[in-house]
Design an enzyme around this catalytic site. Structure first.
Site, PDB file in Angstrom:
ATOM      1  N   ASP A 178       0.863  -1.176   0.000  1.00  0.00           N
ATOM      2  CA  ASP A 178       0.000   0.000   0.000  1.00  0.00           C
ATOM      3  C   ASP A 178       0.902   1.230   0.000  1.00  0.00           C
ATOM      4  O   ASP A 178       2.118   1.117   0.180  1.00  0.00           O
ATOM      5  CB  ASP A 178      -1.005  -0.006   1.154  1.00  0.00           C
ATOM      6  CG  ASP A 178      -0.368   0.065   2.533  1.00  0.00           C
ATOM      7  OD1 ASP A 178       0.832  -0.244   2.666  1.00  0.00           O
ATOM      8  OD2 ASP A 178      -1.076   0.419   3.491  1.00  0.00           O
ATOM      9  N   TYR A 224       3.049   4.705   0.693  1.00  0.00           N
ATOM     10  CA  TYR A 224       3.730   5.306   1.848  1.00  0.00           C
ATOM     11  C   TYR A 224       2.725   6.169   2.604  1.00  0.00           C
ATOM     12  O   TYR A 224       1.868   6.820   2.009  1.00  0.00           O
ATOM     13  CB  TYR A 224       4.887   6.182   1.384  1.00  0.00           C
ATOM     14  CG  TYR A 224       6.008   5.432   0.696  1.00  0.00           C
ATOM     15  CD1 TYR A 224       6.739   4.444   1.363  1.00  0.00           C
ATOM     16  CD2 TYR A 224       6.361   5.728  -0.621  1.00  0.00           C
ATOM     17  CE1 TYR A 224       7.783   3.776   0.734  1.00  0.00           C
ATOM     18  CE2 TYR A 224       7.412   5.066  -1.253  1.00  0.00           C
ATOM     19  CZ  TYR A 224       8.121   4.088  -0.567  1.00  0.00           C
ATOM     20  OH  TYR A 224       9.150   3.432  -1.183  1.00  0.00           O
ATOM     21  N   PHE A 244       6.614   2.061  -4.330  1.00  0.00           N
ATOM     22  CA  PHE A 244       8.021   2.275  -3.972  1.00  0.00           C
ATOM     23  C   PHE A 244       8.548   3.654  -4.346  1.00  0.00           C
ATOM     24  O   PHE A 244       9.598   4.070  -3.859  1.00  0.00           O
ATOM     25  CB  PHE A 244       8.938   1.181  -4.562  1.00  0.00           C
ATOM     26  CG  PHE A 244       8.702  -0.180  -3.980  1.00  0.00           C
ATOM     27  CD1 PHE A 244       9.073  -0.477  -2.669  1.00  0.00           C
ATOM     28  CD2 PHE A 244       8.089  -1.172  -4.720  1.00  0.00           C
ATOM     29  CE1 PHE A 244       8.838  -1.733  -2.123  1.00  0.00           C
ATOM     30  CE2 PHE A 244       7.851  -2.438  -4.187  1.00  0.00           C
ATOM     31  CZ  PHE A 244       8.232  -2.710  -2.886  1.00  0.00           C
ATOM     32  N   HIS A 279      10.765  -9.395   0.600  1.00  0.00           N
ATOM     33  CA  HIS A 279      10.498  -7.971   0.426  1.00  0.00           C
ATOM     34  C   HIS A 279      11.780  -7.169   0.674  1.00  0.00           C
ATOM     35  O   HIS A 279      12.614  -7.570   1.498  1.00  0.00           O
ATOM     36  CB  HIS A 279       9.410  -7.538   1.417  1.00  0.00           C
ATOM     37  CG  HIS A 279       8.819  -6.206   1.119  1.00  0.00           C
ATOM     38  ND1 HIS A 279       9.393  -5.020   1.551  1.00  0.00           N
ATOM     39  CD2 HIS A 279       7.695  -5.856   0.444  1.00  0.00           C
ATOM     40  CE1 HIS A 279       8.658  -4.019   1.147  1.00  0.00           C
ATOM     41  NE2 HIS A 279       7.615  -4.481   0.463  1.00  0.00           N
TER      42      HIS A 279
END
Length: 223
Positions: free
Chosen positions: A62, A64, A75, A184
């Site tokens: 989701d 920031y 990202f 991740h």
């Protein structure tokens, strides 16, 4: 408004009952709380990368959830914003994999313009509350998006980092597309398999193998 070939798909999906319910929830959230990304940036990933141009898909979780960071592409952060830890780890892997220098910004629009689709599986978030909009309907929408990309005739590379993204692998036809999975890039998990995955060189090798232009993964310094 989306001014490319995503429009027909989005318009159809926006009319579905689940999306009407999701839209009402998100509208109320924007009216009553601080929500990211800005309302006019929620669909930036679609605007920045047309369906026909997609070569690589990167799935995030989701947006920031701090001020000025999110602008609708996973990202990526706005220019002038400190590079978040997960993105810094992505840059470190790029340096190890392809020799890219670590740039002074986290704005990933140059990737999107080359066909890298930067999709968060949940597309909005409340300030300071990660995953606060999970389970509200975004996952249904983005699952449909992934299924739509899976229909593409041209092979696509899917980069699935972390459990949330890797759960989507079953939706993808791996006889046609390349699915690359690992941990991740978060500082909590990057050393458990993200570092050393070499996904970027593997993606480019696959694209070249299928007659497509590889991605220039180097994000340039902003002066």
């Amino acid at each position: 408004m989306i001014h490319n070939d995503w429009w027909a798909f989005l318009q159809k999906e926006w009319q579905e009952p689940y999306f009407e319910k999701l839209s009402a929830f998100v509208h109320t959230e924007y009216e009553t709380k601080t929500i990211f990304p800005p309302k006019n940036k929620v669909f930036s990933a679609f605007e920045a990368c047309a369906y026909k141009d997609i070569k690589v898909v990167i799935l995030g979780q989701d947006p920031y959830h701090e001020v000025n960071q999110a602008h609708g592409m996973c990202f990526s952060v706005n220019l002038g914003v400190k590079i978040p830890p997960s993105l810094m780890n992505i840059y470190k892997e790029l340096q190890n994999d392809l020799g890219c220098y670590i740039p002074n910004n986290g704005y990933l629009m140059p990737w999107a313009r080359q066909g890298v689709f930067l999709l968060n599986t949940v597309m909005t978030v409340q300030e300071g509350r990660a995953n606060s909009h999970a389970g509200k309907g975004w996952e249904i929408f983005t699952d449909h998006v992934i299924q739509e990309i899976n229909k593409k005739d041209t092979p696509v590379v899917f980069l699935l980092w972390g459990r949330n993204a890797r759960n989507k692998a079953a939706m993808i036809d791996q006889t046609k597309h390349l699915v690359l999975e690992c941990a991740h890039p978060s500082p909590l998990s990057a050393y458990n398999g993200f570092f050393g995955c070499r996904h970027f060189s593997k993606a480019n090798a696959f694209l070249k193998q299928h007659g497509q232009q590889p991605i220039d993964w180097q994000i340039k310094n902003i002066t």
